[in-house]
Design a protein around this motif. Structure first.
Motif, PDB file in Angstrom:
ATOM      1  N   ASP A  21      28.218  38.820 -44.673  1.00 54.99           N
ATOM      2  CA  ASP A  21      28.095  37.388 -44.967  1.00 54.99           C
ATOM      3  C   ASP A  21      28.933  36.620 -43.948  1.00 54.99           C
ATOM      4  OD1 ASP A  21      27.384  35.047 -46.190  1.00 54.99           O
ATOM      5  OD2 ASP A  21      28.946  35.161 -47.741  1.00 54.99           O
ATOM      6  N   PRO A  40      24.769  36.668 -43.066  1.00 52.91           N
ATOM      7  CA  PRO A  40      23.924  37.852 -42.973  1.00 52.91           C
ATOM      8  C   PRO A  40      23.529  38.218 -41.540  1.00 52.91           C
ATOM      9  CG  PRO A  40      22.632  35.988 -43.701  1.00 52.91           C
ATOM     10  CD  PRO A  40      24.060  35.529 -43.678  1.00 52.91           C
ATOM     11  N   ARG A  44      15.772  41.703 -49.501  1.00 50.30           N
ATOM     12  CA  ARG A  44      15.761  40.509 -48.655  1.00 50.30           C
ATOM     13  C   ARG A  44      14.405  39.804 -48.697  1.00 50.30           C
ATOM     14  NH1 ARG A  44      18.902  40.287 -42.988  1.00 50.30           N
ATOM     15  NH2 ARG A  44      20.593  40.245 -44.520  1.00 50.30           N
TER      16      ARG A  44
END
Length: 694
Positions: free
Chosen positions: A416, A418, A454
């Protein structure tokens, strides 16, 4: 076993034969027919898959012929148990199977003889032998491909007919089946006879070799790339093909194994495969001045013995592995390295390679690698995880797969902000170590699971229309490539013909087609990356897309000590290397030149954040300048280009070879003249003695 389907087929085949015996003893025609069908189908499937089990069975005297014979003997047992021992069909079945096996000997002999007589002493590509010698067409594929299996399966008609006769208690069907089996078997043998001699057989070895020498005298090759190795090492010669095509001198490739020729990538360079050492040593290579060697193998001696050419080790990668400073290298006239680092490695290793025999020529293969300009606007960074394989010695420092791989991937897929992960393992991964294979499978599962998650993340949206168009483009390109290369016949390897002799005859490259294939492969690569989201995690295996293509779409890489790291440095992008052996940062850098500008990872991958920070903010990357210096140290300067440096090195060495040859001829001529003067008195004396004797 290779796959669950193969395991199931193997189990069915192994269990099928006891079931056949039980059905014969009961006796039960339906049960025997069912078990026989299972064994036939399972056996055929395993052979089509070249299953490991089938190969092992032949080693324990349970090969293909034996399995068919057992099935036939059990059928005879079934007839006896059914009370047909005194019937004509019983004796007909015995006579049929004896005659059928009698046909195996001439069939096998003819097939072997045809293959041996059509095997050329040399096989070639891009060489016009058809205008010099007559090479006939190969026999029809249906006659020779899997010939033993086809011949044995002709017993199906007899087995089926005999079972029908046993069920109906009528001999008619059985004798029809017997007639078909024996008749077709005889026809099969007769069909092979014409291909044993006459105009259907290529010329003898001496004629073929003379034709090759004739071509060599006309072509006059100046620089040879020589290679010997196993099927799995074909990539080591393939990486030099484009370089050979760009040489200023006339190139030639000499291979020693047919399996390498069959796995050779498309090229316009003439190729000669010479399996026999004597044949190689008898080839006319008098015009060759420089011989390049991509691997240190025993068969190199067959060309190294030729003094009229200079011999150079160019290798198949540039890394800090021990293979890069093999003591064998001192047999060559020169050793060519990419940059100063290679020279220093030999000095430190002290294996007998003299510094004056080392030439820095860069890495011509790295030309396709693009220099990093930062992550494009609007796209999340891409990190390539490209670990090497476990190696043969079990050293924990060989690969990060086992100890660090999962930690690396977990941190990347949960990063993060990403990033996208591309996982491209070495093709040998898991071939030696079951532990490495299991780790690879877990890493693959991690990447695929992250990709699935995702896909449902609202932060990431795909341009469906663009992806659909890219997939359509991929399909179009692949169809055209299949058309150009020959569907199912190898990618331009020259293996598309009926056999080696026919491929040698017709193996002239179509330059226009070759160039179109190269263009289409570049277009395929572009379409491939556009066919899915730029945020989508991906597991990449197989030859396409190539490693360098993965370099170009990545913003950073995590890898192990291998030539992959040295190659990636050409991009100037941030990279990390895992210290899997836990040497410690300083010692790891001391031992491995290529990691001096890398983020060093422990097996926990806790340091991975430093790599990601460098990708996200290149301006504050503390290792950027070090990477530039290391690139020049490992790979040499950007100017002149590597191919220019390589061509210069070839030209300089050719001049040395010519100078040596001229000097040798001068010394030989001077020695001959002195010998003539010394021999004259003796000759006159001998003549006088002859006169006296007379």
């Amino acid at each position: 076993m290779g796959s669950p389907a193969e395991l199931a087929a193997a189990a069915l085949m192994i269990l099928g034969f006891p079931a056949l015996m039980l059905a014969a003893l009961v006796p039960s025609v339906p049960a025997f027919a069912a078990a026989a069908a299972v064994t036939y189908l399972a056996d055929h499937y395993l052979h089509r898959k070249s299953s490991y089990l089938v190969n092992r069975l032949s080693k324990v005297r349970a090969g293909l012929s034996i399995r068919f014979l057992i099935r036939q003997l059990l059928l005879i047992l079934l007839l006896a148990r059914l009370g047909f021992a005194d019937d004509l069909i019983y004796y007909g079945a015995i006579a049929c199977f004896i005659a059928f096996y009698g046909l195996q000997a001439p069939h096998g002999a003819l097939v072997t003889l045809i293959r041996n007589r059509r095997r050329m002493p040399v096989a070639t590509r891009n060489i016009d032998l058809a205008s010099r010698i007559r090479i006939p067409d190969a026999p029809p594929r249906r006659l020779l491909h899997r010939s033993a299996e086809k011949m044995l399966h002709l017993d199906l008609a007899a087995v089926a007919g005999i079972l029908v006769s046993a069920a109906l208690e009528s001999a008619v069907a059985g004798f029809i089946g017997i007639g078909v089996t024996v008749g077709v078997g005889c026809l099969y043998v007769v069909a092979l006879v014409p291909y044993v001699r006459g105009r259907k057989v290529p010329p003898k070895a001496d004629i073929v070799l003379a034709a090759v020498d004739d071509w060599l005298a006309e072509y006059r090759p100046e620089t040879v790339l020589y290679f010997s190795g196993s099927k799995d090492s074909a990539y080591q010669v393939n990486m030099w093909l484009e370089t050979m095509e760009q040489l200023d001198s006339k190139p030639l490739i000499i291979l020693r194994e047919r399996v390498i020729l069959n796995n050779l990538a498309p090229t316009t360079v003439p190729v000669v495969c010479v399996p026999g050492g004597v044949h190689l040593m008898n080839l006319d290579l008098s015009n060759v001045r420089v011989a390049l060697y991509a691997a240190n193998v025993g068969k190199n001696i067959h060309l190294l013995r030729v003094p009229t050419m200079k011999h150079v080790f160019i290798g198949h990668g540039d890394s800090d592995k021990l293979a890069s400073v093999n003591p064998y290298s001192k047999v060559y006239d020169e050793v060519w390295t990419a940059g100063r680092a290679g020279r220093d490695r030999y000095a430190i290793a002290d294996v007998g390679v003299r510094d004056e025999d080392i030439v820095e020529v860069g890495r011509p293969q790295l030309a396709p690698i693009q220099t990093w300009q930062g992550t494009p606007e609007g796209r999340i960074p891409t990190v390539l995880y490209a670990p090497t394989w476990e190696g043969w010695d079990g050293n924990p420092g060989n690969t990060s797969i086992v100890l660090a791989g999962e930690n690396i991937v977990k941190k990347l897929v949960t990063a993060d902000p990403p990033v996208r992960v591309l996982y491209k393992p070495h093709p040998f991964t898991g071939t030696v170590s079951a532990e490495a294979k299991a780790a690879h499978q877990r890493i693959t599962a991690l990447v695929q699971q992250a990709a699935t998650e995702r896909a449902t993340d609202p932060r990431f949206t795909a341009d469906a229309a663009a992806q659909t168009a890219a997939k359509a483009e991929l399909a179009r390109i692949e169809a055209r490539l299949a058309e150009l290369s020959g569907k199912g016949k190898g990618k331009g390897s020259g293996n598309s013909k009926g056999d080696e002799a026919e491929a040698t005859r017709d193996g002239l490259v179509d330059v226009a087609k070759h160039e179109e294939i190269a263009r289409l492969r570049a277009e395929w690569n572009t379409a491939y990356w556009r066919s899915f989201g730029s945020y989508e995690h991906r597991v990449i295996t197989g030859a396409e897309p190539r490693l360098y293509d993965c370099f170009n779409v990545s913003d950073a890489m995590v890898s192990d000590i291998s030539s992959v790291v040295s190659d990636f440095i050409a991009s100037g992008k941030p990279y990390a290397v895992t210290d899997s052996a836990e040497l410690g940062v300083e010692e790891f850098k001391r031992q491995n030149t290529a990691v001096r500008a890398a983020t060093i990872l422990s097996n926990s991958a806790a340091e991975l954040g430093g790599l990601l920070d460098a990708v996200r903010d290149p301006a504050s990357d503390p290792l950027a300048e070090d990477r530039g210096d290391l690139k020049r140290y490992l790979l040499g300067p950007d100017e002149p280009t590597s191919i220019e440096q390589f061509n210069t090195a070839v030209g300089n060495l050719a001049i040395k070879a010519d100078a040596r040859n001229v000097g040798q001829e001068s010394r030989a001529a001077a020695g001959a003249a002195e010998g003539d003067l010394a021999a004259v008195p003796g000759q006159r004396l001998s003549a006088a003695e002859d006169d006296v004797t007379a």
